[in-house]
Design a protein around this motif. Structure first.
Motif, PDB file in Angstrom:
ATOM      1  N   PRO A  83       0.870  -1.229   0.058  1.00  9.05           N
ATOM      2  CA  PRO A  83       0.081  -0.025   0.282  1.00  9.05           C
ATOM      3  C   PRO A  83       0.944   1.364  -0.096  1.00  9.05           C
ATOM      4  CG  PRO A  83      -0.984  -1.562   1.477  1.00  9.05           C
ATOM      5  CD  PRO A  83       0.286  -2.183   0.925  1.00  9.05           C
ATOM      6  N   HIS A  84       2.032   1.324   0.577  1.00 13.49           N
ATOM      7  CA  HIS A  84       2.736   2.652   0.761  1.00 13.49           C
ATOM      8  C   HIS A  84       3.429   3.008  -0.753  1.00 13.49           C
ATOM      9  CE1 HIS A  84       6.996   0.871   0.980  1.00 13.49           C
ATOM     10  NE2 HIS A  84       6.193  -0.125   1.625  1.00 13.49           N
ATOM     11  N   GLN A  85       3.334   2.049  -1.653  1.00 13.26           N
ATOM     12  CA  GLN A  85       3.822   2.073  -3.200  1.00 13.26           C
ATOM     13  C   GLN A  85       2.565   2.646  -3.881  1.00 13.26           C
ATOM     14  OE1 GLN A  85       5.140  -1.812  -3.166  1.00 13.26           O
ATOM     15  NE2 GLN A  85       7.031  -1.183  -3.610  1.00 13.26           N
ATOM     16  N   LEU A  86       1.461   2.999  -3.314  1.00 13.74           N
ATOM     17  CA  LEU A  86       0.355   3.268  -4.178  1.00 13.74           C
ATOM     18  C   LEU A  86       0.048   4.677  -3.665  1.00 13.74           C
ATOM     19  CD1 LEU A  86      -2.051   0.396  -3.487  1.00 13.74           C
ATOM     20  CD2 LEU A  86      -0.422   0.716  -5.222  1.00 13.74           C
ATOM     21  N   SER A  87      -0.843   5.675  -4.610  1.00 16.53           N
ATOM     22  CA  SER A  87      -1.173   6.706  -4.495  1.00 16.53           C
ATOM     23  C   SER A  87      -2.710   6.781  -3.639  1.00 16.53           C
ATOM     24  CB  SER A  87      -1.391   7.471  -6.034  1.00 16.53           C
ATOM     25  OG  SER A  87      -2.697   6.805  -6.654  1.00 16.53           O
ATOM     26  N   GLY A  88      -2.942   7.886  -3.028  1.00 11.55           N
ATOM     27  CA  GLY A  88      -4.316   7.872  -2.520  1.00 11.55           C
ATOM     28  C   GLY A  88      -5.272   7.288  -3.377  1.00 11.55           C
ATOM     29  N   GLY A  89      -5.474   7.768  -4.644  1.00  9.65           N
ATOM     30  CA  GLY A  89      -6.580   7.261  -5.464  1.00  9.65           C
ATOM     31  C   GLY A  89      -6.445   5.828  -5.623  1.00  9.65           C
ATOM     32  N   GLN A  90      -5.172   5.221  -5.794  1.00  8.03           N
ATOM     33  CA  GLN A  90      -5.023   3.831  -6.161  1.00  8.03           C
ATOM     34  C   GLN A  90      -5.479   3.072  -4.859  1.00  8.03           C
ATOM     35  OE1 GLN A  90      -1.009   4.162  -7.379  1.00  8.03           O
ATOM     36  NE2 GLN A  90      -1.342   3.597  -9.410  1.00  8.03           N
ATOM     37  N   ARG A  91      -5.083   3.388  -3.522  1.00  6.83           N
ATOM     38  CA  ARG A  91      -5.366   2.701  -2.516  1.00  6.83           C
ATOM     39  C   ARG A  91      -7.138   2.792  -2.179  1.00  6.83           C
ATOM     40  NH1 ARG A  91      -1.602   5.405   2.381  1.00  6.83           N
ATOM     41  NH2 ARG A  91      -0.287   5.977   0.635  1.00  6.83           N
ATOM     42  N   GLN A  92      -7.636   3.777  -2.543  1.00  9.41           N
ATOM     43  CA  GLN A  92      -9.063   3.805  -2.761  1.00  9.41           C
ATOM     44  C   GLN A  92      -9.737   2.903  -3.504  1.00  9.41           C
ATOM     45  OE1 GLN A  92     -11.750   5.535  -4.468  1.00  9.41           O
ATOM     46  NE2 GLN A  92     -13.077   5.926  -2.940  1.00  9.41           N
ATOM     47  N   ARG A  93      -9.298   2.662  -4.587  1.00 10.70           N
ATOM     48  CA  ARG A  93      -9.719   1.731  -5.420  1.00 10.70           C
ATOM     49  C   ARG A  93      -9.348  -0.077  -4.916  1.00 10.70           C
ATOM     50  NH1 ARG A  93     -10.310   2.824 -11.108  1.00 10.70           N
ATOM     51  NH2 ARG A  93     -10.399   5.136 -11.307  1.00 10.70           N
ATOM     52  N   VAL A  94      -8.397  -0.085  -4.372  1.00 10.39           N
ATOM     53  CA  VAL A  94      -8.116  -1.307  -3.500  1.00 10.39           C
ATOM     54  C   VAL A  94      -9.214  -1.624  -2.562  1.00 10.39           C
ATOM     55  CG1 VAL A  94      -6.284  -2.688  -2.137  1.00 10.39           C
ATOM     56  CG2 VAL A  94      -5.630  -1.279  -3.869  1.00 10.39           C
ATOM     57  N   ALA A  95      -9.432  -0.380  -1.740  1.00  9.00           N
ATOM     58  CA  ALA A  95     -10.434  -0.559  -0.781  1.00  9.00           C
ATOM     59  C   ALA A  95     -11.765  -1.029  -1.376  1.00  9.00           C
ATOM     60  CB  ALA A  95     -10.473   0.771   0.091  1.00  9.00           C
ATOM     61  N   VAL A  96     -12.055  -0.466  -2.311  1.00  7.44           N
ATOM     62  CA  VAL A  96     -13.250  -0.671  -3.242  1.00  7.44           C
ATOM     63  C   VAL A  96     -13.261  -2.086  -3.487  1.00  7.44           C
ATOM     64  CG1 VAL A  96     -14.896  -0.328  -5.016  1.00  7.44           C
ATOM     65  CG2 VAL A  96     -13.751   1.766  -3.677  1.00  7.44           C
ATOM     66  N   ALA A  97     -12.192  -2.380  -4.108  1.00  7.45           N
ATOM     67  CA  ALA A  97     -12.022  -4.016  -4.739  1.00  7.45           C
ATOM     68  C   ALA A  97     -12.444  -4.998  -3.502  1.00  7.45           C
ATOM     69  CB  ALA A  97     -10.758  -4.175  -5.409  1.00  7.45           C
ATOM     70  N   ARG A  98     -11.596  -4.408  -2.598  1.00  7.64           N
ATOM     71  CA  ARG A  98     -11.815  -5.472  -1.274  1.00  7.64           C
ATOM     72  C   ARG A  98     -13.110  -5.556  -0.976  1.00  7.64           C
ATOM     73  NH1 ARG A  98      -8.453  -3.660   3.944  1.00  7.64           N
ATOM     74  NH2 ARG A  98     -10.042  -2.105   3.844  1.00  7.64           N
ATOM     75  N   ALA A  99     -13.928  -4.529  -1.089  1.00  9.30           N
ATOM     76  CA  ALA A  99     -15.327  -4.564  -0.433  1.00  9.30           C
ATOM     77  C   ALA A  99     -16.268  -5.300  -1.292  1.00  9.30           C
ATOM     78  CB  ALA A  99     -15.630  -3.096  -0.477  1.00  9.30           C
ATOM     79  N   ILE A 100     -15.918  -5.397  -2.584  1.00  9.17           N
ATOM     80  CA  ILE A 100     -16.863  -5.942  -3.564  1.00  9.17           C
ATOM     81  C   ILE A 100     -16.545  -7.489  -3.914  1.00  9.17           C
ATOM     82  CG2 ILE A 100     -17.846  -3.823  -4.540  1.00  9.17           C
ATOM     83  CD1 ILE A 100     -16.086  -4.799  -6.988  1.00  9.17           C
ATOM     84  N   VAL A 101     -15.356  -7.907  -3.589  1.00  6.21           N
ATOM     85  CA  VAL A 101     -14.977  -8.922  -3.834  1.00  6.21           C
ATOM     86  C   VAL A 101     -15.598 -10.270  -3.247  1.00  6.21           C
ATOM     87  CG1 VAL A 101     -13.252  -9.534  -2.072  1.00  6.21           C
ATOM     88  CG2 VAL A 101     -12.724 -10.519  -4.284  1.00  6.21           C
ATOM     89  N   ILE A 102     -16.527 -10.094  -2.137  1.00  2.74           N
ATOM     90  CA  ILE A 102     -17.193 -11.163  -1.636  1.00  2.74           C
ATOM     91  C   ILE A 102     -18.538 -11.157  -2.101  1.00  2.74           C
ATOM     92  CG2 ILE A 102     -15.612 -11.692   0.472  1.00  2.74           C
ATOM     93  CD1 ILE A 102     -17.350  -9.522   1.691  1.00  2.74           C
ATOM     94  N   GLU A 103     -18.970 -10.252  -2.676  1.00  6.74           N
ATOM     95  CA  GLU A 103     -20.371 -10.227  -3.010  1.00  6.74           C
ATOM     96  C   GLU A 103     -21.341 -10.055  -1.672  1.00  6.74           C
ATOM     97  OE1 GLU A 103     -21.559 -13.628  -5.143  1.00  6.74           O
ATOM     98  OE2 GLU A 103     -20.798 -12.547  -7.081  1.00  6.74           O
ATOM     99  N   PRO A 104     -21.146  -8.845  -0.981  1.00  5.25           N
ATOM    100  CA  PRO A 104     -21.721  -8.737   0.377  1.00  5.25           C
ATOM    101  C   PRO A 104     -23.205  -8.579   0.123  1.00  5.25           C
ATOM    102  CG  PRO A 104     -20.641  -6.760  -0.536  1.00  5.25           C
ATOM    103  CD  PRO A 104     -20.428  -7.695  -1.497  1.00  5.25           C
TER     104      PRO A 104
END
Lengths: 295, 365, 276
Positions: B131-152
């Motif tokens: 994560p520390h190698q990512l920009s704020g926007g990229q981190r945000q995308r990771v957070a969203v990807a993590r949130a949708i990956v499980i089909e909540p």
């Protein structure tokens, strides 16, 4: 240095060095001089000639307690430090929850920080001695018929236990402060994110909290190890020389036997061990510092 | 995916009351926005839905299931945090895979789903970074990807765009909305930004002081605010408010002191209980026109005042008008020039005014 | 696992009770030894030596009085003098250095700071033994000044690091506002920085005082007749009856307990700084 162009006076330019110099000079003198003097004491005889007689005495003389002292110092560290780390982790996790009286509990847990090793030893002496609190309590409860003896040469294993109890009681607070500070620095959202994504208590600890606490635990471990080689007051109070430790032997050789050379040798050994441990710590500290900046 | 129902949620933190009885029905697959100023209780509501807080009173229902006291792990929810909370000691791949791993999904399936989510968010290049190698926007995308990956069942977002710069925020707004349409997950989105709320929400729940003020589509919220709070909070610049006395004997009008507004039959009928009482009148700046710029055939009340101040914003011009002791704000398109001190007559349609009860703040019409 | 309905499941309450139990147990673990040792310090000898009185019922000041008469009164006074001198010396030397580290960018700053951090790790007790030789030459052996100089060596790295972090916590904008409105560096320091840093500095002084008050090895090695309290306890009081030892432990922990109460807000951060 282009400071002159910016119009700083000479004093302004060297002000930080002027401010630091007295402290640094003092430290260098009061550490450097004794160390040099210590080497002289340890490796010369009274005529100023080089000698290894103090080293031979330390290592081989039947009246020297070096090997038992090294053994007991390490044994104490090996028993005390793991217990302290576990306890401190437990306290830290406990205080990371929100509850009524949390601040109060925090203050209480750090009280031992201010209590000296001598006082800590005396406090546990009052609990464990033949007429002490626990013996009287357990006799009144009928758990034991006669007092459990903790003190005296014939009860050395019990003295060892008493030292462990006193040190765990007194110095866990220091480990706790380090680990608790580390835990505080972990943003709550990291932990909550794990909760939301389905982590139970154990998964949370295993995959989020422990990995993120690792630098703090390492720091605590090293500092405790460093202090372990200086253990003195609590041992002297609870066991005297029954359980020899490095600092205790240094004190004994110096003030009772007047073996200044041998005492200086002990001092150098403790210093050398600490420098090695400290070197490892600074290496790690630097690495961690750089990583934090990068983040 | 489920519908979410909140029933009478009350939450206290020591002496402060964060929620004073929240009732809300969120439909299956809906994108609902909780909108309100900071401290209004919107984040607390979200955290109670997530299971991170327990309410002192009330219940949370997912479908028919009461989840009020269930820990988060037993709810099948997911969340995008304000700080993203992308774990710094795990690579992007492990961050996204974490929710799946906990659920014991087989490795093969994990790889597939991580790839799917990463491609959807266009971060498949970054999977092996920390994560520390990512920009704020990229981190945000990771957070969203993590949130949708499980089909909540429910996807929760806590001000996810507030830490992005303005340009990226606009871009992510539409991306998130499109993403939600595509996967159709029930989404609860917390923000204090009315533009985000208006552009993203299927419906908006406006909150203030621990209560829901109004629930409705963005259009309803804008056109028919239920009370002075909603009317003032949504819209920029803020709606003009002034006190006026209802006079229904003789000529039917609203008397604001410096000027009067004649009432038509419908309005007069709606105000019949308020005769000789003071009400609050509201009119949005964008519905007031200098007379010369007004649409032709426009009939309505006219107010004459002196220009106090002009803000030229480029696309728009905001005129501050002094009418006696009252200040009115008027928004017009930017290509007009008005000078401070000039006299100006503004006109507005009677159908655009809002009238609120002075005591309760509730909309009368 | 959970019963749906208006009330939380029983498990929820059970967990809370277990948690409260753990908290109480942890606090008892810390407090009980302190309380017992204080009660015993004031216990009448009859109560202490009676196996039946777990908690003494009769209290007396005679233990403390006997201890003081044995020489603890003078030792306590010595300890206070040494601790105060240590605070003065280590602040006189350490405060300017701490300020320099907090407010200046200069060549070699990082290396110097690392050196201080490294020295903080150094086992200062080892300098006491070789110092004796020097002190004999200088006439400092068995003097309170000699002990205080040694204690200053021990405390100085901590004082530098603590004061530095206190000064860092004073917003630099406030100092800059001072410059803008016409103060020079010295005036700014005295009229803006110092007052703002004062509470933290007070806590740091207390910390230093306790550090010196508690130190036993150097004090025991460097003194013979002018014992500080811990050195006195180690060399003389250990031969006294148990109940006198408890009185000694009470005097030892008394200032610590008072200071914990006064400076409790700073305790965690202060000790946190010293180990970070």
């Amino acid at each position: 240095m282009t400071s002159n162009k910016q119009g700083y006076s000479l004093v302004e330019r060297y002000l930080p060095y002027l401010l630091i110099a007295p402290a640094l000079g003092y430290l260098l003198f009061f550490i450097g001089y004794p160390l040099t003097q210590g080497v002289l004491l340890a490796f010369t005889d009274q005529n100023g000639h080089f000698t290894l007689q103090h080293v031979y005495y330390l290592l081989y003389s039947p009246s020297s307690n070096f090997w038992p002292a090294l053994e007991d110092t390490l044994a104490l560290a090996a028993v005390i430090i793991p217990i302290q780390i576990m306890l401190a982790l437990g306290f830290s996790l406990m205080l990371s929850a929100n509850f009524k009286g949390k601040d109060m509990a925090l203050y209480i847990l750090i009280i031992p920080l201010t209590i000296s090793d001598v006082a800590g030893g005396l406090i546990w002496y009052s609990l464990l001695t033949a007429n002490g609190f626990f013996n009287k309590l357990f006799m009144a409860l009928g758990i034991i018929n006669q007092p459990i003896q903790f003190f005296g040469y014939q009860f050395r294993p019990m003295e060892f236990i008493a030292i462990v109890l006193a040190e765990v009681w007194r110095a866990t607070a220091l480990v706790f402060v380090i680990i608790f500070a580390g835990l505080q620095m972990i943003s709550r959202e990291y932990i909550e994110a794990a909760e939301v994504f389905g982590a139970g208590t154990w998964t949370k600890l295993r995959h989020i909290i422990f990995p993120m606490l690792k630098p703090s635990v390492q720091t605590a471990l090293l500092i405790r190890t460093l202090f372990a080689f200086q253990v003195f007051g609590v041992v002297m109070v609870l066991a005297g020389r029954d359980i020899p430790v490095l600092a205790g032997e240094a004190y004994y050789e110096q003030t009772i036997l007047y073996h200044y050379g041998v005492a200086a040798l002990y001092a150098l050994i403790i210093a050398a061990i600490s420098v090695v441990i400290g070197y490892i710590y600074i290496k790690m500290f630097k690495a961690q510092y750089l990583k934090e900046v990068a983040m | 995916m489920v519908d979410v129902r909140l029933r009478g949620l009350v939450k206290r933190f020591g002496k402060t009351i964060a929620l004073r009885g929240i009732d809300l029905d969120i439909r299956d697959g809906e994108f609902i926005v909780l909108l309100g100023p900071s401290g209004c209780g919107k984040t607390t509501t979200l955290r109670i839905i997530a299971g991170l807080e327990k309410p002192d009173e009330g219940r949370v229902l997912f479908g028919e299931k009461d989840v009020t006291y269930l820990p988060p792990k037993d709810r099948n929810v997911s969340m995008v945090f304000q700080s993203y909370a992308v774990w710094p000691h795990m690579k992007v791949r492990d961050n996204i895979a974490f929710p799946l791993k906990i659920r014991g999904v087989p490795q093969e399936e994990i790889d597939k789903r991580v790839k799917w989510a990463a491609e959807l968010l266009q971060i498949d290049e970054l999977l092996d970074r920390y994560p520390h190698q990512l920009s704020g926007g990229q981190r945000q995308r990771v957070a969203v990807a993590r949130a949708i990956v499980i089909e909540p069942d429910v996807l929760l977002m806590d001000e996810p765009l507030s830490n992005l710069d303005a340009l990226l925020r606009v871009k992510m707004r539409s991306e998130l909305k499109k993403l939600q349409r595509r996967i159709g997950v029930t989404t609860i989105y917390v923000t204090h930004d009315q533009v985000e709320a208006m552009t993203m929400g299927d419906r908006i729940a406006v909150m203030n002081a621990g209560k829901i003020q109004q629930v409705g589509t963005p259009e309803e919220i804008y056109l028919k605010p239920a009370n002075t709070f909603v009317a003032g909070f949504v819209g920029s610049p803020q709606m003009n408010f002034f006190d006026a006395t209802v006079k229904l004997d003789g000529e039917k009008l609203l008397d604001a002191g410096e000027f009067t507004i004649s009432l038509t039959g419908d309005l007069a009928a709606a105000l019949k209980d308020y005769n000789n009482k003071t009400v609050i009148v509201g009119i949005r700046p964008e519905y007031m026109y200098p007379r010369e710029l007004a649409p032709k055939n426009m009939i309505g009340p006219e107010i004459k005042g002196v220009i106090d101040f002009v803000e030229a914003l480029g696309s728009d011009t905001i005129i501050h008008l002094k009418v006696g002791n009252k200040h009115l704000v008027i928004k017009i398109s930017g290509s007009h020039h008005y000078r401070i001190g000039e006299e100006l007559t503004v006109i507005f349609g009677l159908d655009k005014i809002h009238i609120f009860d002075k005591n309760t703040g509730r909309a009368i019409i | 696992m959970s019963t749906p309905g208006e009330t939380p499941p029983i498990r929820y309450y059970l967990l809370r009770i277990v948690f409260a139990g753990i908290v109480i147990l942890s606090c008892t673990w810390v407090l009980l030894p302190i309380i017992i040792s204080i009660l015993y310090a004031f216990s009448s000898p009859q109560d202490f030596y009676s196996p039946k009185e777990i908690i003494p019922l009769h209290y007396t000041l005679s233990n403390i009085q006997k201890l003081l008469a044995l020489g603890a009164a003078r030792a306590t006074m010595n300890s206070i003098i040494v601790a105060v001198m240590t605070v003065i010396f280590s602040f006189a030397l350490g405060l300017p250095a701490g300020y320099a580290f907090a407010r200046f960018a200069f060549k070699g700053k990082d290396s110097l700071k690392l050196l201080i951090i490294g020295l903080r790790m150094f086992p200062m007790l080892v300098i006491a033994i070789p110092l004796v030789t020097l002190y004999i030459k200088l006439g400092l052996n068995d003097t309170l000044l000699g002990v205080a100089l040694a204690h200053t060596t021990m405390a100085l790295p901590f004082v530098i690091l603590i004061t530095s972090s206190i000064f860092v916590s004073v917003p630099i904008e406030l100092e800059e506002a001072g410059y803008v409105f016409g103060l020079d560096r010295k005036q700014t320091f005295l009229r803006i920085t110092l007052p703002l840093a004062l509470p933290g500095l007070t806590a740091a002084a207390i910390f230093t005082f306790i550090m010196s008050w508690n130190e036993v090895f150097m004090a025991a090695v460097l003194t013979l007749t002018n014992r500080t309290l811990p050195a006195f306890i180690l060399t003389s009081a250990m031969a006294a009856p148990d109940i006198i030892k408890f009185a000694a432990s009470f005097i030892m922990i008394l200032p610590a307990l008072i200071f914990v109460f006064i400076a409790r807000r700073y305790l965690v951060s202060m000790w946190g700084i010293t180990v970070r």
